[in-house]
Design a protein around this motif. Structure first.
Motif, PDB file in Angstrom:
ATOM      1  N   VAL A  58       0.839  -1.215   0.000  1.00 42.60           N
ATOM      2  CA  VAL A  58       0.000   0.000   0.000  1.00 42.60           C
ATOM      3  C   VAL A  58       0.869   1.258   0.000  1.00 42.60           C
ATOM      4  CG1 VAL A  58      -1.996  -1.108   1.076  1.00 42.60           C
ATOM      5  CG2 VAL A  58      -0.304   0.023   2.534  1.00 42.60           C
ATOM      6  N   TRP A  59       2.071   1.176   0.597  1.00 47.01           N
ATOM      7  CA  TRP A  59       2.976   2.334   0.558  1.00 47.01           C
ATOM      8  C   TRP A  59       3.555   2.527  -0.833  1.00 47.01           C
ATOM      9  CZ3 TRP A  59       5.815   0.784   5.715  1.00 47.01           C
ATOM     10  CH2 TRP A  59       5.058   1.230   6.802  1.00 47.01           C
ATOM     11  N   MET A  60       3.920   1.417  -1.493  1.00 41.06           N
ATOM     12  CA  MET A  60       4.517   1.522  -2.825  1.00 41.06           C
ATOM     13  C   MET A  60       3.493   1.940  -3.887  1.00 41.06           C
ATOM     14  SD  MET A  60       7.108  -1.780  -2.851  1.00 41.06           S
ATOM     15  CE  MET A  60       7.800  -1.445  -4.457  1.00 41.06           C
ATOM     16  N   THR A  61       2.267   1.481  -3.734  1.00 41.33           N
ATOM     17  CA  THR A  61       1.230   1.817  -4.725  1.00 41.33           C
ATOM     18  C   THR A  61       0.519   3.123  -4.408  1.00 41.33           C
ATOM     19  OG1 THR A  61      -0.430   0.534  -3.509  1.00 41.33           O
ATOM     20  CG2 THR A  61       0.805  -0.620  -5.256  1.00 41.33           C
ATOM     21  N   ASP A  62       0.742   3.650  -3.182  1.00 36.38           N
ATOM     22  CA  ASP A  62       0.054   4.867  -2.749  1.00 36.38           C
ATOM     23  C   ASP A  62      -1.461   4.691  -2.852  1.00 36.38           C
ATOM     24  OD1 ASP A  62       0.042   7.422  -1.708  1.00 36.38           O
ATOM     25  OD2 ASP A  62       0.041   8.397  -3.666  1.00 36.38           O
ATOM     26  N   ALA A  63      -1.916   3.461  -2.536  1.00 39.98           N
ATOM     27  CA  ALA A  63      -3.336   3.131  -2.678  1.00 39.98           C
ATOM     28  C   ALA A  63      -4.197   3.901  -1.690  1.00 39.98           C
ATOM     29  CB  ALA A  63      -3.528   1.627  -2.484  1.00 39.98           C
ATOM     30  N   ALA A 216      15.856  14.866   8.943  1.00 43.23           N
ATOM     31  CA  ALA A 216      14.792  14.064   8.337  1.00 43.23           C
ATOM     32  C   ALA A 216      14.258  13.027   9.311  1.00 43.23           C
ATOM     33  CB  ALA A 216      15.308  13.374   7.076  1.00 43.23           C
ATOM     34  N   ALA A 217      12.959  12.738   9.201  1.00 45.69           N
ATOM     35  CA  ALA A 217      12.302  11.796  10.115  1.00 45.69           C
ATOM     36  C   ALA A 217      12.848  10.382   9.971  1.00 45.69           C
ATOM     37  CB  ALA A 217      10.793  11.799   9.855  1.00 45.69           C
ATOM     38  N   GLN A 218      13.237   9.984   8.744  1.00 43.74           N
ATOM     39  CA  GLN A 218      13.711   8.613   8.558  1.00 43.74           C
ATOM     40  C   GLN A 218      14.972   8.315   9.370  1.00 43.74           C
ATOM     41  OE1 GLN A 218      13.309  10.746   5.952  1.00 43.74           O
ATOM     42  NE2 GLN A 218      15.092  10.790   4.610  1.00 43.74           N
ATOM     43  N   ASN A 219      15.810   9.325   9.583  1.00 45.20           N
ATOM     44  CA  ASN A 219      16.998   9.125  10.414  1.00 45.20           C
ATOM     45  C   ASN A 219      16.602   8.743  11.831  1.00 45.20           C
ATOM     46  OD1 ASN A 219      18.440   9.989   8.193  1.00 45.20           O
ATOM     47  ND2 ASN A 219      18.837  12.031   8.980  1.00 45.20           N
ATOM     48  N   GLY A 354       5.052   3.317  12.221  1.00 42.30           N
ATOM     49  CA  GLY A 354       6.225   2.706  11.590  1.00 42.30           C
ATOM     50  C   GLY A 354       7.152   2.076  12.612  1.00 42.30           C
ATOM     51  N   ILE A 355       7.367   2.772  13.723  1.00 36.22           N
ATOM     52  CA  ILE A 355       8.192   2.211  14.801  1.00 36.22           C
ATOM     53  C   ILE A 355       7.506   0.988  15.407  1.00 36.22           C
ATOM     54  CG2 ILE A 355       9.158   2.649  17.098  1.00 36.22           C
ATOM     55  CD1 ILE A 355       9.634   5.513  16.281  1.00 36.22           C
ATOM     56  N   HIS A 400      13.973   1.291  -3.050  1.00 34.49           N
ATOM     57  CA  HIS A 400      13.477   2.657  -2.862  1.00 34.49           C
ATOM     58  C   HIS A 400      12.747   3.168  -4.103  1.00 34.49           C
ATOM     59  CE1 HIS A 400      14.357   6.830  -0.864  1.00 34.49           C
ATOM     60  NE2 HIS A 400      13.122   6.718  -1.269  1.00 34.49           N
ATOM     61  N   LEU A 401      13.033   2.586  -5.271  1.00 29.84           N
ATOM     62  CA  LEU A 401      12.359   3.004  -6.498  1.00 29.84           C
ATOM     63  C   LEU A 401      10.840   2.840  -6.400  1.00 29.84           C
ATOM     64  CD1 LEU A 401      14.792   1.503  -9.159  1.00 29.84           C
ATOM     65  CD2 LEU A 401      14.458   3.925  -8.620  1.00 29.84           C
ATOM     66  N   GLY A 402      10.407   1.930  -5.542  1.00 27.65           N
ATOM     67  CA  GLY A 402       8.974   1.696  -5.390  1.00 27.65           C
ATOM     68  C   GLY A 402       8.344   2.456  -4.249  1.00 27.65           C
ATOM     69  N   PHE A 403       9.141   3.201  -3.475  1.00 23.68           N
ATOM     70  CA  PHE A 403       8.615   3.896  -2.299  1.00 23.68           C
ATOM     71  C   PHE A 403       8.497   5.396  -2.553  1.00 23.68           C
ATOM     72  CE2 PHE A 403       9.487   0.027  -0.043  1.00 23.68           C
ATOM     73  CZ  PHE A 403       8.705   0.073   1.096  1.00 23.68           C
ATOM     74  N   ALA A 404       7.462   5.997  -1.999  1.00 20.77           N
ATOM     75  CA  ALA A 404       7.283   7.449  -2.088  1.00 20.77           C
ATOM     76  C   ALA A 404       7.635   8.128  -0.770  1.00 20.77           C
ATOM     77  CB  ALA A 404       5.843   7.779  -2.468  1.00 20.77           C
ATOM     78  N   SER A 405       8.167   7.380   0.177  1.00 27.30           N
ATOM     79  CA  SER A 405       8.498   7.937   1.489  1.00 27.30           C
ATOM     80  C   SER A 405       9.686   7.205   2.078  1.00 27.30           C
ATOM     81  CB  SER A 405       7.307   7.832   2.440  1.00 27.30           C
ATOM     82  OG  SER A 405       7.701   8.055   3.783  1.00 27.30           O
ATOM     83  N   ALA A 406      10.740   7.953   2.377  1.00 24.25           N
ATOM     84  CA  ALA A 406      11.908   7.358   3.029  1.00 24.25           C
ATOM     85  C   ALA A 406      11.575   6.957   4.464  1.00 24.25           C
ATOM     86  CB  ALA A 406      13.077   8.342   3.014  1.00 24.25           C
ATOM     87  N   THR A 407      10.608   7.650   5.070  1.00 28.79           N
ATOM     88  CA  THR A 407      10.169   7.295   6.421  1.00 28.79           C
ATOM     89  C   THR A 407       9.564   5.897   6.419  1.00 28.79           C
ATOM     90  OG1 THR A 407       9.705   9.625   6.879  1.00 28.79           O
ATOM     91  CG2 THR A 407       8.738   8.012   8.377  1.00 28.79           C
ATOM     92  N   ALA A 408       8.697   5.618   5.443  1.00 32.32           N
ATOM     93  CA  ALA A 408       8.089   4.290   5.335  1.00 32.32           C
ATOM     94  C   ALA A 408       9.149   3.238   5.016  1.00 32.32           C
ATOM     95  CB  ALA A 408       7.018   4.300   4.247  1.00 32.32           C
ATOM     96  N   LEU A 409      10.098   3.575   4.150  1.00 33.44           N
ATOM     97  CA  LEU A 409      11.165   2.639   3.789  1.00 33.44           C
ATOM     98  C   LEU A 409      12.010   2.286   5.013  1.00 33.44           C
ATOM     99  CD1 LEU A 409      12.717   1.085   1.595  1.00 33.44           C
ATOM    100  CD2 LEU A 409      14.058   3.165   1.187  1.00 33.44           C
ATOM    101  N   ALA A 410      12.348   3.285   5.823  1.00 32.40           N
ATOM    102  CA  ALA A 410      13.142   3.031   7.028  1.00 32.40           C
ATOM    103  C   ALA A 410      12.371   2.157   8.015  1.00 32.40           C
ATOM    104  CB  ALA A 410      13.523   4.362   7.690  1.00 32.40           C
ATOM    105  N   ALA A 411      11.080   2.439   8.173  1.00 36.26           N
ATOM    106  CA  ALA A 411      10.260   1.656   9.103  1.00 36.26           C
ATOM    107  C   ALA A 411      10.193   0.195   8.687  1.00 36.26           C
ATOM    108  CB  ALA A 411       8.852   2.243   9.182  1.00 36.26           C
TER     109      ALA A 411
END
Length: 499
Positions: A58-63, A216-219, A354-355, A400-411
């Protein structure tokens, strides 16, 4: 200078993935939880893997929007974990009350307080206009030559990273200024000059997400997992010493890559310096609230950079203290009513969930089980630390090519990365340092406009095409990847970060 309103470009039609992403995610979740439980994976762990796959889809598709996805993830955790056998005592079920506590656990993490504080600080910058004054002041000093204006835009990204702990807020501040410059200079909005300035605005801020812990929040998600899982706290200064050289080198690389691949049509913009000076003059002298906020920001920056050196206070605590002062009557620079309208509360909700997601993946032993498979698949068990770094960095760049958020990717990825590093047998590998360096790679959203919100803000100005972003982003990513490996073999090795 004419006020410029920037809106994010919206695709004319929903893609197939966006339209059906939620259904695809639910089917994948159902398929995973109905499979026979693999050996060594508890039922709760299997269900958490299903929730993880659902979340990634759902994060990658931005559904669905990120705040809504957070609510769905909490609900799934509460019910699916609630009816699962307890990992510690399989004869008992976890229960929905305990499962919901796990789903809400991320909201008690100190990193959440820091992210919340950062959002308030960014709101205060917008409220007082201090961020705009800083940006215009720097740009007023660079002159009217196009290469110097480009260098100035990149330098502004660096400076604002210290004072505005939100990439989206930094870019949202700078984009209207740059657009105003483009219009005042009489430059075509579709010109190479306009495009290169906007791409630089987004990419420079992404690069300094790496260099500064609080940028940044992802850090902060990664640091929260490092502290909880590995028991190590990384100070602001430790992060800066390790990461700032990378960001500084890549800022120079960005400058030359953009000039080489998108050279501006002119060497100098007639009246450019005067236009910026006029805009700065229009702001008038610094207001009292700006002076207060600047003083508060500098004091806060001092506390961040000297934690564990001249005082024992952690970054989250000093930030919360600063925000408290910022909101107090008489002392402060804004009211709660001013602040609440400017805070992206959805970011905070996504951060907390995410945490929780990552923590549950760890506590149900799903991360350890998945890490064993990845270690075996890539043959990482006995590889050198440098090869492991290279393989995992490449893996994160691709995903990461499929993600629209580094925060979601880090989580989603950092708990698994930590488990992978714990599963290798390479002697002397520094798991904390390697995780920190791989977190730098999480910020590599350089290739597609949809890889980061700041990219989409810049893209919304319609000054460049997607192909322009890709054409400059691919070499930037390749060089950044090569630099990660090179610094892993030299600078970070000398610091003892990777081994």
């Amino acid at each position: 200078m004419q006020k410029v309103t920037v809106t994010t470009a919206q695709p004319p039609q929903e893609s197939f993935a966006k339209r059906y992403g939620l259904i695809i995610g639910l089917i994948a979740l159902l398929a995973i939880i109905l499979l026979p439980a693999p050996a060594g994976l508890p039922v709760a762990g299997q269900r958490m893997l299903g929730i993880l796959v659902f979340s990634v889809i759902v994060w990658m598709t931005d559904a669905i929007s990120y705040p809504v996805s957070a609510a769905v993830i909490m609900t799934l955790m509460a019910f699916l974990l609630g009816i699962s056998p307890d990992v510690a005592d399989p004869k008992k079920v976890i229960g929905t009350s305990k499962a919901l506590t796990m789903a809400l656990g991320g909201f008690s993490n100190t990193a959440l307080a820091l992210v919340g504080g950062a959002l308030f600080l960014s709101a205060a910058m917008t409220q007082t206009g201090l961020d705009k004054r800083i940006a215009l002041f720097v740009l007023s000093k660079v002159g009217a030559k196009t290469n110097r204006v480009l260098a100035g835009v990149i330098f502004v990204g660096f400076i604002l990273s210290f004072f505005v702990p939100s990439t989206t807020a930094r870019v949202a501040c700078l984009v209207p200024i740059v657009m105003g410059m483009i219009k005042a200079f009489g430059v075509n909005q579709k010109s190479a000059f306009a495009g290169v300035m906007m791409i630089a605005t987004a990419q420079a801020d992404s690069l300094w997400n790496v260099g500064i812990k609080t940028a940044a929040a992802q850090n902060l998600i990664a640091l929260g997992f490092i502290e909880k899982q590995l028991g190590v706290y990384i100070t602001w200064l430790d992060w800066f010493i390790a990461a700032a050289p990378f960001s500084a080198i890549m800022s120079v690389v960005l400058y030359y890559v953009l000039l080489k691949l998108m050279p501006p049509e002119m060497d100098e913009i007639p009246g450019g310096k005067e236009a910026v000076a006029k805009e700065l003059a229009a702001l008038g002298p610094m207001k009292t609230d700006e002076k207060k906020l600047l003083a508060l920001s500098l004091i806060l920056l001092f506390f961040w950079s000297t934690e564990k050196i001249v005082h024992p206070f952690d970054t989250s605590t000093t930030t919360i203290a600063a925000i408290t002062l910022m909101l107090l009557p008489g002392i402060g620079v804004m009211t709660w009513k001013d602040a609440q309208a400017k805070i992206p509360w959805g970011t905070l909700i996504l951060f907390g969930v995410g945490i929780s997601l990552g923590s549950a993946i760890l506590s149900t032993k799903a991360a350890a089980w998945l890490a064993k498979i990845i270690v075996s698949m890539f043959g990482l068990e006995t590889m050198s630390s440098l090869v492991i770094l290279a393989v995992l960095a490449a893996f994160l760049i691709i995903i990461h090519l499929g993600f629209a958020s580094a925060t979601a990717l880090a989580a989603a990825m950092i708990p698994i990365i930590i488990s992978i590093l714990q599963g290798v047998k390479t002697p002397g590998i520094n798991i904390v340092g390697m995780t920190m360096v791989l977190q730098y790679v999480v910020s590599f959203g350089f290739i597609l406009p949809v890889n980061a919100p700041q990219n989409m803000i810049a893209y919304g100005t319609e000054t460049f095409e997607v192909r322009d972003f890709i054409r400059t982003g691919i070499p930037l990513t390749i060089i950044a990847y090569a630099l990660i490996v090179l610094m892993g073999a030299t600078y970070w090795k000398w610091l003892g970060i990777v081994s």
